[in-house]
Design a protein around this motif. Structure first.
Motif, PDB file in Angstrom:
ATOM      1  N   GLY A   1       0.833  -1.192   0.000  1.00 15.25           N
ATOM      2  CA  GLY A   1       0.000   0.000   0.000  1.00 15.25           C
ATOM      3  C   GLY A   1       0.867   1.241   0.000  1.00 15.25           C
ATOM      4  N   PRO A   2       0.250   2.423   0.011  1.00 15.39           N
ATOM      5  CA  PRO A   2       1.024   3.678  -0.023  1.00 15.39           C
ATOM      6  C   PRO A   2       1.943   3.848   1.181  1.00 15.39           C
ATOM      7  CG  PRO A   2      -1.318   4.095   0.407  1.00 15.39           C
ATOM      8  CD  PRO A   2      -1.197   2.679  -0.012  1.00 15.39           C
ATOM      9  N   TYR A   3       1.656   3.124   2.268  1.00 22.20           N
ATOM     10  CA  TYR A   3       2.490   3.197   3.465  1.00 22.20           C
ATOM     11  C   TYR A   3       3.862   2.587   3.238  1.00 22.20           C
ATOM     12  CZ  TYR A   3      -0.276  -1.082   3.391  1.00 22.20           C
ATOM     13  OH  TYR A   3      -0.937  -2.203   2.978  1.00 22.20           O
ATOM     14  N   CYS A   4       4.024   1.781   2.173  1.00 20.25           N
ATOM     15  CA  CYS A   4       5.306   1.124   1.920  1.00 20.25           C
ATOM     16  C   CYS A   4       6.447   2.127   1.749  1.00 20.25           C
ATOM     17  CB  CYS A   4       5.224   0.235   0.679  1.00 20.25           C
ATOM     18  SG  CYS A   4       4.140  -1.203   0.882  1.00 20.25           S
ATOM     19  N   LYS A   5       6.141   3.326   1.256  1.00 18.80           N
ATOM     20  CA  LYS A   5       7.200   4.299   1.014  1.00 18.80           C
ATOM     21  C   LYS A   5       7.886   4.717   2.305  1.00 18.80           C
ATOM     22  CE  LYS A   5       6.175   8.513  -0.119  1.00 18.80           C
ATOM     23  NZ  LYS A   5       5.600   9.685  -0.812  1.00 18.80           N
ATOM     24  N   PHE A   6       7.204   4.561   3.453  1.00 24.40           N
ATOM     25  CA  PHE A   6       7.787   4.963   4.732  1.00 24.40           C
ATOM     26  C   PHE A   6       8.459   3.796   5.454  1.00 24.40           C
ATOM     27  CE2 PHE A   6       4.018   7.703   4.058  1.00 24.40           C
ATOM     28  CZ  PHE A   6       4.677   8.919   3.927  1.00 24.40           C
ATOM     29  N   CYS A   7       8.418   2.602   4.874  1.00 24.15           N
ATOM     30  CA  CYS A   7       8.904   1.409   5.563  1.00 24.15           C
ATOM     31  C   CYS A   7      10.419   1.263   5.399  1.00 24.15           C
ATOM     32  CB  CYS A   7       8.198   0.172   5.014  1.00 24.15           C
ATOM     33  SG  CYS A   7       8.736  -1.356   5.805  1.00 24.15           S
ATOM     34  N   SER A   8      11.103   0.980   6.502  1.00 22.00           N
ATOM     35  CA  SER A   8      12.552   0.806   6.452  1.00 22.00           C
ATOM     36  C   SER A   8      12.944  -0.651   6.190  1.00 22.00           C
ATOM     37  CB  SER A   8      13.169   1.275   7.772  1.00 22.00           C
ATOM     38  OG  SER A   8      12.614   0.558   8.859  1.00 22.00           O
ATOM     39  N   ALA A   9      11.971  -1.535   6.023  1.00 21.89           N
ATOM     40  CA  ALA A   9      12.257  -2.957   5.814  1.00 21.89           C
ATOM     41  C   ALA A   9      12.014  -3.387   4.370  1.00 21.89           C
ATOM     42  CB  ALA A   9      11.400  -3.807   6.755  1.00 21.89           C
ATOM     43  N   LYS A  10      11.972  -2.429   3.452  1.00 18.68           N
ATOM     44  CA  LYS A  10      11.674  -2.758   2.051  1.00 18.68           C
ATOM     45  C   LYS A  10      12.673  -3.756   1.466  1.00 18.68           C
ATOM     46  CE  LYS A  10      11.336   1.578   0.521  1.00 18.68           C
ATOM     47  NZ  LYS A  10      10.954   2.552   1.535  1.00 18.68           N
ATOM     48  N   SER A  11      13.935  -3.631   1.879  1.00 22.35           N
ATOM     49  CA  SER A  11      14.959  -4.481   1.277  1.00 22.35           C
ATOM     50  C   SER A  11      14.739  -5.958   1.578  1.00 22.35           C
ATOM     51  CB  SER A  11      16.351  -4.057   1.765  1.00 22.35           C
ATOM     52  OG  SER A  11      16.420  -4.155   3.174  1.00 22.35           O
TER      53      SER A  11
ATOM     54  N   CYS B   1      11.466  -7.280   1.983  1.00 20.92           N
ATOM     55  CA  CYS B   1      10.060  -7.596   1.747  1.00 20.92           C
ATOM     56  C   CYS B   1       9.889  -8.293   0.393  1.00 20.92           C
ATOM     57  CB  CYS B   1       9.214  -6.325   1.788  1.00 20.92           C
ATOM     58  SG  CYS B   1       7.486  -6.609   1.351  1.00 20.92           S
ATOM     59  N   PRO B   2       9.394  -9.529   0.375  1.00 21.55           N
ATOM     60  CA  PRO B   2       9.263 -10.248  -0.897  1.00 21.55           C
ATOM     61  C   PRO B   2       8.283  -9.586  -1.864  1.00 21.55           C
ATOM     62  CG  PRO B   2       8.200 -11.468   0.891  1.00 21.55           C
ATOM     63  CD  PRO B   2       8.981 -10.363   1.525  1.00 21.55           C
ATOM     64  N   LEU B   3       7.192  -9.014  -1.357  1.00 21.19           N
ATOM     65  CA  LEU B   3       6.237  -8.356  -2.246  1.00 21.19           C
ATOM     66  C   LEU B   3       6.873  -7.152  -2.915  1.00 21.19           C
ATOM     67  CD1 LEU B   3       2.793  -8.330  -0.378  1.00 21.19           C
ATOM     68  CD2 LEU B   3       3.629  -9.925  -2.093  1.00 21.19           C
ATOM     69  N   TYR B   4       7.565  -6.364  -2.130  1.00 21.73           N
ATOM     70  CA  TYR B   4       8.163  -5.138  -2.659  1.00 21.73           C
ATOM     71  C   TYR B   4       9.281  -5.461  -3.642  1.00 21.73           C
ATOM     72  CZ  TYR B   4       9.507  -0.209  -2.517  1.00 21.73           C
ATOM     73  OH  TYR B   4       9.758   1.092  -2.856  1.00 21.73           O
ATOM     74  N   GLN B   5      10.128  -6.429  -3.298  1.00 20.69           N
ATOM     75  CA  GLN B   5      11.260  -6.741  -4.154  1.00 20.69           C
ATOM     76  C   GLN B   5      10.837  -7.448  -5.445  1.00 20.69           C
ATOM     77  OE1 GLN B   5      14.263  -5.545  -3.651  1.00 20.69           O
ATOM     78  NE2 GLN B   5      13.418  -4.561  -1.840  1.00 20.69           N
ATOM     79  N   ASN B   6       9.698  -8.151  -5.413  1.00 17.14           N
ATOM     80  CA  ASN B   6       9.236  -8.851  -6.616  1.00 17.14           C
ATOM     81  C   ASN B   6       8.349  -7.978  -7.492  1.00 17.14           C
ATOM     82  OD1 ASN B   6      10.562 -11.180  -5.878  1.00 17.14           O
ATOM     83  ND2 ASN B   6       8.810 -12.039  -4.783  1.00 17.14           N
ATOM     84  N   LEU B   7       8.109  -6.744  -7.054  1.00 16.34           N
ATOM     85  CA  LEU B   7       7.190  -5.861  -7.776  1.00 16.34           C
ATOM     86  C   LEU B   7       7.637  -5.653  -9.215  1.00 16.34           C
ATOM     87  CD1 LEU B   7       4.660  -4.073  -7.303  1.00 16.34           C
ATOM     88  CD2 LEU B   7       6.210  -2.193  -6.767  1.00 16.34           C
ATOM     89  N   ALA B   8       8.918  -5.280  -9.397  1.00 16.84           N
ATOM     90  CA  ALA B   8       9.422  -5.012 -10.743  1.00 16.84           C
ATOM     91  C   ALA B   8       9.406  -6.273 -11.605  1.00 16.84           C
ATOM     92  CB  ALA B   8      10.833  -4.442 -10.666  1.00 16.84           C
TER      93      ALA B   8
ATOM     94  N   LEU C   1      10.509   2.347  -5.815  1.00 22.02           N
ATOM     95  CA  LEU C   1      11.467   1.236  -5.777  1.00 22.02           C
ATOM     96  C   LEU C   1      12.740   1.615  -6.539  1.00 22.02           C
ATOM     97  CD1 LEU C   1      12.262  -1.690  -5.155  1.00 22.02           C
ATOM     98  CD2 LEU C   1      10.997  -2.398  -7.192  1.00 22.02           C
ATOM     99  N   GLY C   2      12.581   2.232  -7.711  1.00 20.72           N
ATOM    100  CA  GLY C   2      13.742   2.675  -8.485  1.00 20.72           C
ATOM    101  C   GLY C   2      14.585   3.677  -7.714  1.00 20.72           C
ATOM    102  N   ASN C   3      13.922   4.645  -7.075  1.00 20.49           N
ATOM    103  CA  ASN C   3      14.645   5.642  -6.282  1.00 20.49           C
ATOM    104  C   ASN C   3      15.342   4.991  -5.088  1.00 20.49           C
ATOM    105  OD1 ASN C   3      13.891   7.765  -7.943  1.00 20.49           O
ATOM    106  ND2 ASN C   3      12.008   8.158  -6.799  1.00 20.49           N
ATOM    107  N   PHE C   4      14.668   4.003  -4.498  1.00 20.89           N
ATOM    108  CA  PHE C   4      15.247   3.283  -3.358  1.00 20.89           C
ATOM    109  C   PHE C   4      16.532   2.565  -3.773  1.00 20.89           C
ATOM    110  CE2 PHE C   4      15.469  -0.902  -1.176  1.00 20.89           C
ATOM    111  CZ  PHE C   4      15.775  -0.464   0.103  1.00 20.89           C
ATOM    112  N   ILE C   5      16.507   1.895  -4.947  1.00 24.30           N
ATOM    113  CA  ILE C   5      17.686   1.165  -5.437  1.00 24.30           C
ATOM    114  C   ILE C   5      18.834   2.140  -5.686  1.00 24.30           C
ATOM    115  CG2 ILE C   5      18.593  -0.184  -7.382  1.00 24.30           C
ATOM    116  CD1 ILE C   5      15.743  -1.415  -7.598  1.00 24.30           C
TER     117      ILE C   5
END
Length: 275
Positions: free
Chosen positions: A188-198, A200-207, A235-239
């Motif tokens: 969800g939109p809250y993901c942008k504030f999460c420090s555990a993105k690296s 997270c399987p959902l977030y990392q598999n998004l692309a 995600l791109g900016n995070f990488i």
């Protein structure tokens, strides 16, 4: 803590000094430093004065509000769940829960806002503030966010103590679910504030998942993927940020190097700069 969060904390501290009566006049906070940030006149007029004016108007329209400032409240039924309510008080015909937000980016509305419902229910079950609530008295929550667009700065929403108790049941069940070993993940939109993105399987598999859909077939899936567009950009900016931080620490990224930027200076507000 980010710079934005640190500045927000400083402004909350200045507001508490005013609302609790420690400051003899509102402007006494100008020139003081809170959390490493000095409150100057521009910051006071930009962020603090609009909230004080709104609160004064509200206080007058409700016939006076008896309140506590920066009150620690404890959420019932969830271990170690607490928060700090900016203002919790009582007027003749309603209970008031008032929250300051000093961010410049995303506007946050009061309507059915989970954070405000959390504060309100926690305040209902905290001895210091429980006196402000009654079964037959509605609860009105307010968000003051002076740094966003005019129409979004001050929002309000009315609810009841019963509805807040129902929210409490819902939240406690959600917490129990979240603590299960196989707890479901949801983006969800809250993901942008999460420090555990690296991690997270959902977030990392998004692309990877979006690349499985051919471009000429994306139109058929547009309703599914449009809500994820901002997260793909994020995600791109995070990488890129991750790679930049790694190289700044002396850890190489094969095929890439750090290059000094060419400075581009520009006024953020030309009219204010001229003034």
């Amino acid at each position: 803590e980010s710079d934005f969060a640190a500045e927000g904390t400083a402004l909350h501290m200045a507001m508490d000094m005013i609302m609790s009566g420690i400051a003899k006049t509102d402007t006494d906070v100008i020139g003081l430093t809170f959390n490493g940030y000095a409150i100057d006149e521009e910051m006071f007029n930009d962020s603090i004065r609009p909230v004080l004016d709104h609160w004064d108007d509200l206080d007058q329209s409700l016939g006076g509000v008896d309140f506590f400032s920066e009150q620690r409240v404890v959420f019932p039924g969830v271990e170690n769940a607490f928060g700090t309510a900016d203002l919790v008080g009582s007027a003749k015909d309603r209970t008031v829960v008032y929250d300051f937000k000093f961010g410049r980016g995303v506007a946050v509305g009061a309507e059915d806002n989970p954070q405000l419902k959390y504060y309100a229910l926690a305040a209902m079950h905290t001895p210091a503030t429980a006196k402000f609530f009654a079964d037959d008295k509605p609860v009105e929550v307010f968000i003051a966010q002076p740094r966003v667009n005019d129409g979004e700065r001050f929002t309000r929403w009315m609810t009841t103590t019963r509805q807040l108790e129902a929210f409490g049941v819902e939240l406690r069940m959600a917490v129990e679910t979240a603590l299960l070993p196989d707890a479901p993940l949801k983006m969800g939109p809250y993901c942008k504030f999460c420090s555990a993105k690296s991690g997270c399987p959902l977030y990392q598999n998004l692309a990877a998942d979006v690349q499985l859909i051919p471009r000429d077939a994306m139109q058929e899936h547009i309703e599914e993927w449009l809500p994820q567009a901002d997260m793909l950009i994020d995600l791109g900016n995070f990488i890129k940020t991750l790679a930049h931080d790694q190289m700044e620490k002396g850890m190489p990224v094969k095929g890439w190097k750090l290059v000094a930027k060419r400075a581009m200076r520009k006024w953020t507000d030309e009219a204010k700069a001229i003034k």
